[in-house]
Structures are given as structure tokens and as C-alpha cells.
Scaffold this motif. Sequence first.
Motif, PDB file in Angstrom:
ATOM      1  N   LEU A 394       0.824  -1.211   0.000  1.00 48.78           N
ATOM      2  CA  LEU A 394       0.000   0.000   0.000  1.00 48.78           C
ATOM      3  C   LEU A 394       0.855   1.256   0.000  1.00 48.78           C
ATOM      4  O   LEU A 394       1.998   1.264   0.466  1.00 48.78           O
ATOM      5  CB  LEU A 394      -0.907   0.028   1.237  1.00 48.78           C
ATOM      6  CG  LEU A 394      -1.983  -1.052   1.356  1.00 48.78           C
ATOM      7  CD1 LEU A 394      -2.800  -0.837   2.617  1.00 48.78           C
ATOM      8  CD2 LEU A 394      -2.892  -1.064   0.136  1.00 48.78           C
ATOM      9  N   ASP A 397      -1.222   6.978   1.522  1.00 50.00           N
ATOM     10  CA  ASP A 397      -2.527   7.633   1.332  1.00 50.00           C
ATOM     11  C   ASP A 397      -3.651   6.625   1.060  1.00 50.00           C
ATOM     12  O   ASP A 397      -4.807   7.016   0.881  1.00 50.00           O
ATOM     13  CB  ASP A 397      -2.461   8.680   0.221  1.00 50.00           C
ATOM     14  CG  ASP A 397      -2.089   8.094  -1.145  1.00 50.00           C
ATOM     15  OD1 ASP A 397      -1.875   6.862  -1.238  1.00 50.00           O
ATOM     16  OD2 ASP A 397      -2.025   8.870  -2.114  1.00 50.00           O
ATOM     17  N   GLU A 398      -3.324   5.326   1.021  1.00 50.14           N
ATOM     18  CA  GLU A 398      -4.348   4.288   0.864  1.00 50.14           C
ATOM     19  C   GLU A 398      -4.739   3.669   2.214  1.00 50.14           C
ATOM     20  O   GLU A 398      -5.505   2.728   2.281  1.00 50.14           O
ATOM     21  CB  GLU A 398      -3.840   3.188  -0.083  1.00 50.14           C
ATOM     22  CG  GLU A 398      -3.649   3.694  -1.505  1.00 50.14           C
ATOM     23  CD  GLU A 398      -2.982   2.670  -2.415  1.00 50.14           C
ATOM     24  OE1 GLU A 398      -3.282   2.679  -3.633  1.00 50.14           O
ATOM     25  OE2 GLU A 398      -2.158   1.872  -1.920  1.00 50.14           O
ATOM     26  N   LYS A 414      -8.117   1.382   1.545  1.00 50.61           N
ATOM     27  CA  LYS A 414      -8.913   1.549   0.327  1.00 50.61           C
ATOM     28  C   LYS A 414      -9.548   0.217  -0.060  1.00 50.61           C
ATOM     29  O   LYS A 414      -8.872  -0.820  -0.106  1.00 50.61           O
ATOM     30  CB  LYS A 414      -8.038   2.054  -0.819  1.00 50.61           C
ATOM     31  CG  LYS A 414      -7.603   3.503  -0.685  1.00 50.61           C
ATOM     32  CD  LYS A 414      -8.756   4.469  -0.906  1.00 50.61           C
ATOM     33  CE  LYS A 414      -8.272   5.916  -0.897  1.00 50.61           C
ATOM     34  NZ  LYS A 414      -9.401   6.865  -1.022  1.00 50.61           N
ATOM     35  N   LYS A 417      -8.110  -2.184  -2.569  1.00 51.44           N
ATOM     36  CA  LYS A 417      -6.820  -2.793  -2.223  1.00 51.44           C
ATOM     37  C   LYS A 417      -6.951  -3.909  -1.190  1.00 51.44           C
ATOM     38  O   LYS A 417      -5.948  -4.526  -0.816  1.00 51.44           O
ATOM     39  CB  LYS A 417      -5.873  -1.712  -1.676  1.00 51.44           C
ATOM     40  CG  LYS A 417      -5.524  -0.611  -2.668  1.00 51.44           C
ATOM     41  CD  LYS A 417      -4.572  -1.115  -3.728  1.00 51.44           C
ATOM     42  CE  LYS A 417      -4.098   0.015  -4.620  1.00 51.44           C
ATOM     43  NZ  LYS A 417      -3.054  -0.410  -5.571  1.00 51.44           N
TER      44      LYS A 417
END
Length: 441
Positions: A394, A397-398, A414, A417
Motif C-alpha cells: 500500500l 494515502d491508501e 482503500k 486494495k
Amino acid sequence: MDIQKILQKLRIDELNEMQQHAAEAILRSDGDVVLLSPTGSGKTLAYLLPLVQLLDASSDNVQALVVVPGRELALQSDTVLHNMGSGIRSASCYGGRTAMDEHRKLKDVKPQIVFGTPGRLNDHLDKDNISRYNIRWLIIDEFDKCLQMGFHQEMAKLIKSLPGLQRRILLSATNAEEIPQFVNMAKKGTLVDFLPDDEQTSERVTLYEVKSPAKDKLDTLRNLLLSFGDASSIVFLNYRDSVERVNNYLREQGFTTSYFHGGLEQKQREDELYKFSNGSTNVMVSTDLASRGLDIPDIANIIHYHMPESEDGYIHRVGRTARWDKQGKAFFIIGPEEHIPDYVEGEVVPFDVTPSYSEQPSAPKMATLYIGKGKKDKVSKGDIVGFLCKKGGLQSDEIGRIDVNDRYAYVAVKREKLQQVIRQTKGEKIKGIKTIVEPVR
């Protein structure tokens, strides 16, 4: 204590006017303070920031009790203090788990502030798990609710059992009919009143009326939620069984929901609330239990599936949206024989929903991961970010909100993901320890 550093940590540029006045009243006087301010205006921070400056961080004694009406507010207030990084230690105590576990935590943490419900705080004081003799501060959050029937005897007992009590801070989002007699307003008391004059709800909230052609409003609710896309919404009902029925229907229709009422086990309530607050579900179906004491930012829509049972209940429901300086919307779903309650003030705009049988609900942006290691395993938020970036592939920011508990952690990632993270972290170690990583359903 560096207050600017605390504000930077909380990502707050400056205190709002109410918080500044509250801090002035608490820090610059030695009397009791009553703070009245709308839901979502930041009352928790308004009393915690000055309070942490007045407590003795070098002492192992409990110096302040914060009384709250429910476990969710206890947990959230405790989290706010922890996130401040002030050096003041805290614990939360409430029903739904064994008092023995809490006693062990109190001995281990040695908190200077304890957040708790009236009955559980009395239990710990009766057993001397909390020493009453060093408590100088009593804060009653949502004092209008804490002093209602059901809490009144417990509150009276609690107040009488604190021989060294010096100051009291009372907070509410609604105008109190009377200030309790145990608050000394006559001599040194300060009233900090930021409730708007004759403004029932924030001017940033737009009110809408949605007509349901059938007494059973489920189809109308479905079409209304579809029109919101992935915006965060709370659907309010008056009964627990109604919450379960509506929630089951929405899940069958493909919505990703949380549900919330007083009949759920504590862990389930916490899980459901966590998924909604971190963006892993975008619809919460709830009784009025979710109308007070929950600090969830960015709720776009409030839906009255059942009409509020009182004006006070209505104000608290609508107070969930348009928090701080945000805009919000509130919708009344009106059946064939219903009408908008007479106490609702302001213009209510008609809102048409077009039936949509082919459209599918929007998925939330985030999903929640369970990681089977926590504070007791010396795992921190930074360790989790590093683990998910290095092993899970990752970007920072995810990754969203991270909550690290004693033996496990929850992390928002996210949604697209999620499967990648599950696949790539299988069998991997965090800080040299193998751990379970799995989705929270």
C-alpha cells in the motif's frame, strides 16, 4: 504543556470561539462552569484542553471523573484525550464488560482522568478500585441526559461520595430547564452559552420531505439512499426490531451498512460504529442511541424513517450532520397517514425520488482490516503503516484510520486494495511476530 503542539497533532489550526471562552472560564476562575453549545461544536476538546493543564501529570491518583451517559461517549472522549498526547493518562469504565478487567487496567494505567457511566463509576468507587480522596474535578457530559430518570439516583450517590471535590464542569447541547443544585452558580459559577437564539437546527442543514406512497417505506428509503451515491447517511428508527428489519432489507438490496441499538453486545456495537466512522460502511441504521455522544465527522444525510418522538430527540438527530462548518441535509420520509411533527421549524422542501430498479448501491471507499496484534505486543500505528506499505504493497494515502487496542488493531484501507493486502500479508510478520490479517465483515 505546549497547547499549540497538541492542536497540531489534532490537525486543528485554532480553537473556535466557544472553545476559547470555555478555556478562559475553566483556567481563569476557580468556580463551576456550565457549557451549552450545539452538537458537533467541539465541547469535548473545549473542556479537555484546559483540564489537562490543571492536572498533576506526575501523580498516580485519579484527579478527575468525566461522567457520560453511555459507553460510546466514554470511549470517544478517552480516544480524544489519547490523541492529544498531553501526557495525562486515562481509562474508560462502562457496563457490558467485567469490572475485574477494568480494575486490572486501572491498576496498570494509573490514570489521572477516568471517563465512565454513573453506575460503573459508583461500582469502582464502592470497591476502592478508584480512590475518591484525590478527585477534585467532576465533569458531566450531556448532563441533561445524565440527570434524567434512571441516572438520577446514581448521580446523587456519585456526587455525595467525593469528599474532596472542588470544581464541576457541566456540558449540554440543549438548553437546560434548570441548573442542578449541586452546581455552585451563585458565587463563582460561569455560564458559557453558545446555543443559538431560537435556532432549532443549524442554518447549514437543509430540510426535505420525501413522500412514501406505501405505509411500508422500505422501497422509498432504498430509492432515497441510491440518490445519495456513496455519501455517509444515518437512518433513524424508534425501535430495535425495526432497526434490524430495515438493516436486513438494505443489505439484501446490496447496501453496505452498519446497524446500532442498545440490544447489541458491546463488541458488536463497537465494531458496527467503527466501520461506519472509518468509511467502511456508508449507511448506519440506528435507534436514537446514535443521536448523542458520537463524534463522527462528515455525515452528509440524516433520514427520519420514523418521526422523532420529541423535539429534543429531533434536535439531537439533526445535530449529527453539519458538524463544525460543514453543510448537511435531513430527510423526513412521510407515509400516507403521517405528517411532519409540529415542532419542526423552518422551511421543509419537497424531495422527489425516482424509483430505480436497475441501479446498484455505491460501495464505500474504505474497508476494515483486523490485525491480530496490539499495544501489549508493542505494536504502534507507525508499525502498522510500515507493515501495510512494505508487506501489503500500500501507499500511505491508501491507509485511513488506525485504532490499536491491547491485543488487536483495526485499520481502514482503500476498498479496492483489500484483497491485495490480505493476499500479500498472509503468513507475514509484524515486528518479528506472525499475525492474522483478515477483513472485518
